[in-house]
Design a protein around this motif. Structure first.
Motif, short mmCIF file in Angstrom:
data_model
loop_
_atom_site.label_atom_id
_atom_site.label_comp_id
_atom_site.label_asym_id
_atom_site.label_seq_id
_atom_site.Cartn_x
_atom_site.Cartn_y
_atom_site.Cartn_z
N UNK A 36 -5.61 5.52 15.02
CA UNK A 36 -6.38 5.42 13.78
C UNK A 36 -7.17 4.12 13.78
N UNK A 56 -0.68 -4.43 8.79
CA UNK A 56 0.17 -3.65 7.91
C UNK A 56 1.46 -3.30 8.64
N UNK A 98 0.07 16.51 10.55
CA UNK A 98 -0.99 16.44 11.54
C UNK A 98 -2.29 15.85 11.06
N UNK A 99 -2.27 15.24 9.89
CA UNK A 99 -3.50 14.71 9.31
C UNK A 99 -3.52 13.19 9.31
N UNK A 100 -4.55 12.64 8.71
CA UNK A 100 -4.75 11.20 8.70
C UNK A 100 -3.99 10.50 7.60
N UNK A 101 -4.31 9.22 7.42
CA UNK A 101 -3.66 8.37 6.43
C UNK A 101 -4.55 8.28 5.20
N UNK A 106 3.81 7.23 2.98
CA UNK A 106 4.06 6.00 3.73
C UNK A 106 3.74 4.79 2.87
N UNK A 138 -3.08 0.41 -3.98
CA UNK A 138 -2.96 -0.89 -3.31
C UNK A 138 -2.63 -1.94 -4.36
N UNK A 180 -9.83 9.35 10.31
CA UNK A 180 -9.02 10.57 10.28
C UNK A 180 -8.10 10.72 11.48
N UNK A 196 0.22 5.26 1.23
CA UNK A 196 -0.65 6.25 1.87
C UNK A 196 0.09 7.59 1.91
N UNK A 208 -7.72 3.72 -6.92
CA UNK A 208 -8.83 4.65 -6.70
C UNK A 208 -8.48 5.84 -5.81
N UNK A 238 -4.59 1.31 14.85
CA UNK A 238 -3.16 1.60 14.82
C UNK A 238 -2.85 2.78 15.73
N UNK A 243 0.83 -1.20 0.00
CA UNK A 243 0.00 0.00 0.00
C UNK A 243 0.87 1.26 0.00
N UNK A 300 0.32 11.19 4.20
CA UNK A 300 -0.02 11.81 5.48
C UNK A 300 0.50 13.25 5.48
N UNK A 358 -5.43 7.04 1.66
CA UNK A 358 -5.13 5.92 0.77
C UNK A 358 -4.81 6.42 -0.63
N UNK A 362 4.43 -0.73 8.34
CA UNK A 362 4.74 0.53 7.67
C UNK A 362 6.24 0.78 7.60
N UNK A 363 6.63 1.48 6.54
CA UNK A 363 7.98 2.02 6.48
C UNK A 363 8.05 3.32 7.27
N UNK A 364 9.23 3.91 7.30
CA UNK A 364 9.44 5.17 8.03
C UNK A 364 8.87 6.36 7.26
#
Lengths: 117, 115
Positions: free
Chosen positions: B89, A106, A40-43, A91, A48, B107, A35, A58, B36, A33, A37, A45, A108-110
């Motif tokens: 999350x 999942x 200060x925000x979310x992940x 990410x 994939x 979010x 993503x 998408x 997460x 995947x 970021x 998408x 995640x990488x750095x």
């Protein structure tokens, strides 16, 4: 490798330039995947890849964004003609599939921090 | 496609008190719900997950509940400690024998533990 590896860790570029971000997933992980970021925000998408299936694109925000995964392993996310709003941490995450079904977790990488001036 | 909503966006609790974070999802086909934790400057890491064949799962001070009918799930942290301060999350995915969908995240909730 021991974990998901991303490069570069930091990238500063000028508006209008193209950038490539690389992800090397955990060996044997067939799901990958990307993503985004923002600070200060979310992940958010983006895309994939699962095994040999067609990728789910998408989440790509515009046709300036593209990604490929060669040989079912390393993936490259390319952003063409970068804009200031592309500045974010990108990410990559991978997941092990048992048979055809993901186990779920999942890794995640750095991340790659992209700054567009 | 799947949409995951999460609230509150920020939460501050006294050390030792409980914290609850709630999420709703839109796709009734979703059957896997992970949570997460992302500490400042670090990558997100899985802390607990639940599949749709159970209604609750617990791991020490952390528990997750799932209401499939209402399409919502919650994270409960009891006896909060300073190290619980982070962004949390929730996420949702549908997976089956032959395929799995993308994982969509909420979010995020920034949890602060007051000493």
């Amino acid at each position: 490798g021991a974990g998901v590896s991303q490069s570069p860790s930091n990238k500063v570029t000028e508006k209008g330039k193209d950038v490539e971000l690389r992800c090397d997933p955990i060996s044997g992980h067939t799901a990958l995947y990307w993503y985004r970021q923002s600070l200060g925000q979310g992940l958010e998408f983006l895309i994939y890849f699962q095994g040999n299936s067609a990728p789910d694109k998408s989440g790509l925000p515009s046709d300036r964004f593209s990604a490929e995964r060669t040989g079912g392993s390393v993936s490259t996310l390319t952003i063409q003609r970068t804009q200031q709003e592309d500045s974010a941490v990108y990410l990559c995450a991978s997941s092990l599939a048992v048979g055809q079904v993901q186990t779920g977790e999942l890794f995640f990488g750095e991340g790659s921090r992209l700054t567009v001036l | 496609g799947e949409n995951v909503e999460q609230h509150p966006s920020t939460l501050s609790v006294q050390e030792g008190d409980s914290a609850v974070i709630k999420c709703t999802y839109s796709d009734s086909a979703s059957n896997y719900f992970p949570w997460y934790k992302q500490e400042l400057g670090k990558r997100p890491q899985l802390i607990i997950d639940i599949r749709s064949n159970v209604g609750e799962k617990k791991d020490q001070r952390i528990a997750v509940t799932l209401n499939k009918t209402a399409k919502h799930f919650s994270l409960h942290i009891t006896e909060t400690q300073p190290e619980d301060s982070a962004v949390y999350f929730c996420a949702a995915q549908s997976s089956g024998y032959s395929s799995a969908s993308k994982i969509i995240f909420g979010s995020g909730t920034r949890l602060s533990i007051r000493p």
